[in-house]
Design an enzyme around this catalytic site. Structure first.
Site, PDB file in Angstrom:
ATOM      1  N   CYS A 184      30.279  13.691   6.864  1.00  0.00           N
ATOM      2  CA  CYS A 184      31.289  14.168   7.805  1.00  0.00           C
ATOM      3  C   CYS A 184      32.423  13.169   7.931  1.00  0.00           C
ATOM      4  O   CYS A 184      33.605  13.541   7.942  1.00  0.00           O
ATOM      5  CB  CYS A 184      30.650  14.430   9.174  1.00  0.00           C
ATOM      6  SG  CYS A 184      31.773  15.176  10.370  1.00  0.00           S
TER       7      CYS A 184
ATOM      8  N   CYS B 103      24.192  17.869  14.190  1.00  0.00           N
ATOM      9  CA  CYS B 103      24.918  18.780  15.075  1.00  0.00           C
ATOM     10  C   CYS B 103      24.819  20.234  14.644  1.00  0.00           C
ATOM     11  O   CYS B 103      24.952  21.135  15.474  1.00  0.00           O
ATOM     12  CB  CYS B 103      26.377  18.357  15.177  1.00  0.00           C
ATOM     13  SG  CYS B 103      27.351  18.596  13.666  1.00  0.00           S
TER      14      CYS B 103
END
Length: 366
Positions: free
Chosen positions: A101, A197
């Site tokens: 990410c 997440c």
């Protein structure tokens, strides 16, 4: 300076944005929408990409008086992070989605868009430092060793490091929360994000089974004897001890650990803890956070987990692969994890682990 503050909705990015404003920069706040349906990823305060998080970020932007926008990064996130996570596990590797990410989203897609808009840097709440040197900016550890995030930022290039601003690098977390309280931020005591997440339940194995299937397979010892069954080899990782559900106990009663994952045959091989000892690590997909070293052997420190200990090592780059030879063995490493090399507090660079060799001489090679 014109900068973009990436505001996750957490206390760290809130204080970082506020400090950038106080430093005199022209700041806009941006929250990244990482899913077209945020509830698909996570609800509540456990992640960093929920509807609640976007509301928290907006409230902070209003308090510090900066424009606030939500950027749709759903397709980039799914392709660069979620798809990578699935594909890596499907071939028996153990990826780190937070590194991907940072690499693909926060300091590639976001920084590229920011520069296209005329902004020079991206401000985040990461605990790390950018230090100027004669050869350009370098990435360094933060002052707070408990919160240091240089490991998960070690996938950045030197150009991306030049475009990064980390206002919290010299601050301890307890002081960041106190500062948030003093600034009137309601999120001052908000829990830190954790888990992955995009896995709503926190059950990584179950999430993977939904996407890759649950084909039964065998758990074997090193001699090929069947000790139990599983519902997908890709749901295991090297060094795992819990959740094996073995039907045949060890003769001496000692615990067994996952030594190897073989996706093609859908088998998991287990053995004793000592077989997890690794003395040499080799990786590719190398990212240099500063000058590229020559082909000589150098001394440094190797770290293979976000909050793990960095151990003394010798390392060498042969033009294609980065190899670290450890002074003392590490245990339970898996292909797909990140090897990060440090020179003191400075991050030299990182590589994605392809191969590990055991301290006792046999190849783990997973």
């Amino acid at each position: 300076m014109k900068v973009i503050a990436a505001m996750s909705g957490g206390v760290d990015s809130a204080v970082a944005a506020a400090r950038a404003v106080e430093a005199g920069h022209e700041v806009i706040g941006v929250h990244l929408a990482l899913s077209s349906n945020p509830q698909k990823y996570r609800s509540g305060a456990r992640g960093c990409c929920t509807v609640e998080d976007s509301h928290d970020a907006r409230r902070v932007a209003d308090i510090i008086g900066i424009p606030f926008y939500i950027w749709d990064m759903a397709s980039e996130f799914h392709e660069g992070v979620v798809d990578n996570f699935i594909s890596e596990y499907s071939i028996g590797r153990t990826p780190n989605p937070c590194l991907r990410c940072n690499e693909k989203i926060k300091f590639a897609a976001v920084l590229n868009r920011a520069r296209a808009m005329g902004y020079e840097k991206v401000v985040t709440g990461h605990y790390a430092k950018v230090v100027d040197s004669p050869t350009g900016p370098t990435l360094n550890r933060a002052n707070d060793p408990e919160k240091d995030q240089s490991y998960v930022l070690a996938v950045l290039t030197q150009d991306q490091i030049a475009g990064a601003m980390f206002p919290l690098g010299d601050t301890h977390k307890v002081d960041v929360r106190a500062e948030a309280e003093a600034r009137g931020f309601a999120l001052a005591q908000k829990p830190d994000s954790h888990d992955i997440c995009f896995v709503p339940s926190g059950d990584n194995a179950g999430w993977l089974r939904e996407r890759l299937g649950s084909e039964s397979g065998s758990i074997l010892d090193e001699d090929g004897k069947k000790l139990g069954s599983h519902k997908g080899a890709y749901t295991y990782t090297i060094g795992q001890r819990k959740g094996l559900n073995l039907t045949v106990p060890a003769n001496d009663g000692s615990p067994r650990y996952v030594l190897k994952i073989e996706p093609l045959s859908n088998t998991v091989v287990v053995g004793s803890h000592e077989k997890l000892a690794v003395s040499e690590i080799s990786g590719s997909e190398i990212k240099w956070c500063g000058p590229v070293p020559g082909n000589e052997s150098l001394r440094g420190f190797a770290q293979v987990r976000a909050h793990g200990q960095a151990l003394p090592c010798s390392y060498k780059f042969d033009g294609e692969n980065l190899t670290a030879t450890l002074d003392e063995p590490l245990y339970g490493l898996a292909a797909g994890q990140a090897l990060v090399i440090y020179d003191g507090d400075r991050v030299v660079g990182s590589a994605t682990i392809d191969r590990t060799d055991q301290a006792i001489g046999s190849s783990n090679g997973n």
